[in-house]
Design an enzyme around this catalytic site. Sequence first.
Site, PDB file in Angstrom:
ATOM      1  N   ASP A  18      -2.761  -0.322  -7.877  1.00  0.00           N
ATOM      2  CA  ASP A  18      -3.281  -1.545  -7.263  1.00  0.00           C
ATOM      3  C   ASP A  18      -2.353  -2.038  -6.159  1.00  0.00           C
ATOM      4  OD1 ASP A  18      -4.989  -3.641  -6.900  1.00  0.00           O
ATOM      5  OD2 ASP A  18      -4.383  -4.753  -8.682  1.00  0.00           O
ATOM      6  N   ASN A  66     -15.894  -0.736  -7.763  1.00  0.00           N
ATOM      7  CA  ASN A  66     -15.426  -0.693  -6.374  1.00  0.00           C
ATOM      8  C   ASN A  66     -16.555  -0.533  -5.345  1.00  0.00           C
ATOM      9  OD1 ASN A  66     -12.251   0.971  -7.091  1.00  0.00           O
ATOM     10  ND2 ASN A  66     -12.705  -1.208  -6.826  1.00  0.00           N
TER      11      ASN A  66
HETATM   12  C1  FPP Z   1      -6.462  -0.604  -5.353  1.00  0.00           C
HETATM   13  O1  FPP Z   1      -5.858  -1.374  -4.341  1.00  0.00           O
HETATM   14  C2  FPP Z   1      -6.684   0.725  -4.905  1.00  0.00           C
HETATM   15  C3  FPP Z   1      -7.875   1.366  -4.827  1.00  0.00           C
HETATM   16  C4  FPP Z   1      -9.177   0.765  -5.203  1.00  0.00           C
HETATM   17  C5  FPP Z   1      -7.956   2.733  -4.321  1.00  0.00           C
HETATM   18  C6  FPP Z   1      -6.938   3.689  -4.846  1.00  0.00           C
HETATM   19  C7  FPP Z   1      -6.887   4.764  -3.910  1.00  0.00           C
HETATM   20  C8  FPP Z   1      -5.768   5.335  -3.445  1.00  0.00           C
HETATM   21  C9  FPP Z   1      -4.393   5.048  -3.883  1.00  0.00           C
HETATM   22  C10 FPP Z   1      -5.986   6.315  -2.377  1.00  0.00           C
HETATM   23  C11 FPP Z   1      -5.599   7.666  -2.677  1.00  0.00           C
HETATM   24  C12 FPP Z   1      -6.116   8.285  -3.895  1.00  0.00           C
HETATM   25  C13 FPP Z   1      -6.271   9.595  -3.969  1.00  0.00           C
HETATM   26  C14 FPP Z   1      -6.674  10.244  -5.227  1.00  0.00           C
HETATM   27  C15 FPP Z   1      -6.050  10.448  -2.799  1.00  0.00           C
HETATM   28  P1  FPP Z   1      -6.669  -2.623  -3.780  1.00  0.00           P
HETATM   29  O2  FPP Z   1      -7.462  -2.160  -2.616  1.00  0.00           O
HETATM   30  O3  FPP Z   1      -7.458  -3.244  -4.878  1.00  0.00           O
HETATM   31  O4  FPP Z   1      -5.515  -3.559  -3.346  1.00  0.00           O
HETATM   32  P2  FPP Z   1      -5.544  -5.153  -3.338  1.00  0.00           P
HETATM   33  O5  FPP Z   1      -5.643  -5.578  -4.777  1.00  0.00           O
HETATM   34  O6  FPP Z   1      -4.230  -5.516  -2.724  1.00  0.00           O
HETATM   35  O7  FPP Z   1      -6.709  -5.572  -2.521  1.00  0.00           O
END
Ligand code: FPP
Length: 240
Positions: A18, A66
């Site tokens: 996250d 998501n």
């Molecule tokens: C959460 O951060 C992250 C995600 C929903 C996506 C996770 C994906 C990756 C780390 C990309 C790479 C993965 C692979 C397998 C190549 P958020 O967007 O919820 O962050 P925030 O809470 O700060 O908005």
Amino acid sequence: MPKDSEHNGPKHVAVIMDGNGRWATNRKKPRLFGHHAGARRVKEIVRACPDVGVKYLTIFAFSTENWKRTQTEVAGLMKLFRRYIIREANDLLAEGVRVRFIGDRVRLDEKLVALMDQLELLTSQNDKVHLTIALNYGGRDEVARATQRLAYDVQAGKLKPENVDEETLPRYLDTHFLPDPDLVIRTSGEARISNFLLWQSAYAEYEFIDTLWPDFTKDIFGEVVGRFGTRERRFGAVLA
Ligand code: FPP
């Protein structure tokens, strides 16, 4: 490096990655910039697993919730997953990483699903690190799909209702090939499990780390994993 026999650290670590969005926003960049940085961190953490004795790493890449994000972010993430598979396949193969995916593939784009299948097949003989990527994954959705498959087996006479016990459902879960996680890490300071590995984490330890995922280095990973060995796990029993 600890040998398996003397290793009392977590064998299976699951991670809720996250904080990519906030990391990007802090830099006045679009959210996808954070996801790209997050993907680079995935590579570093997978590579670090053998050094810290972690055999199974399961990462939450995209949840069933998501899809509610903007179309731009969802499309960007899907493109990132496709590119990750294409670009990383050879390194993952050479580094002994076996990759598998969990989650419902039905809603995913055909091209992405084909790449996922190919990567699973390509790395199927590897055994150094088992990387499981949760894509369009939700714990409740997984349990519902598993229950449906179980019900069909009952209907087909392959399973008797009186024989259904705690050992039965896990065989129908997406994770049927995995041991339960010993440790679940969530980055970015939020203390929630967000529908991740609900059944499997019944006895897991949790670590909620303030660092945003793109800043989560292999040194921090090593530290968190190292702390695990110092905790006493009782699985509900009272130790003398
Ligand atoms: C959460 O951060 C992250 C995600 C929903 C996506 C996770 C994906 C990756 C780390 C990309 C790479 C993965 C692979 C397998 C190549 P958020 O967007 O919820 O962050 P925030 O809470 O700060 O908005």
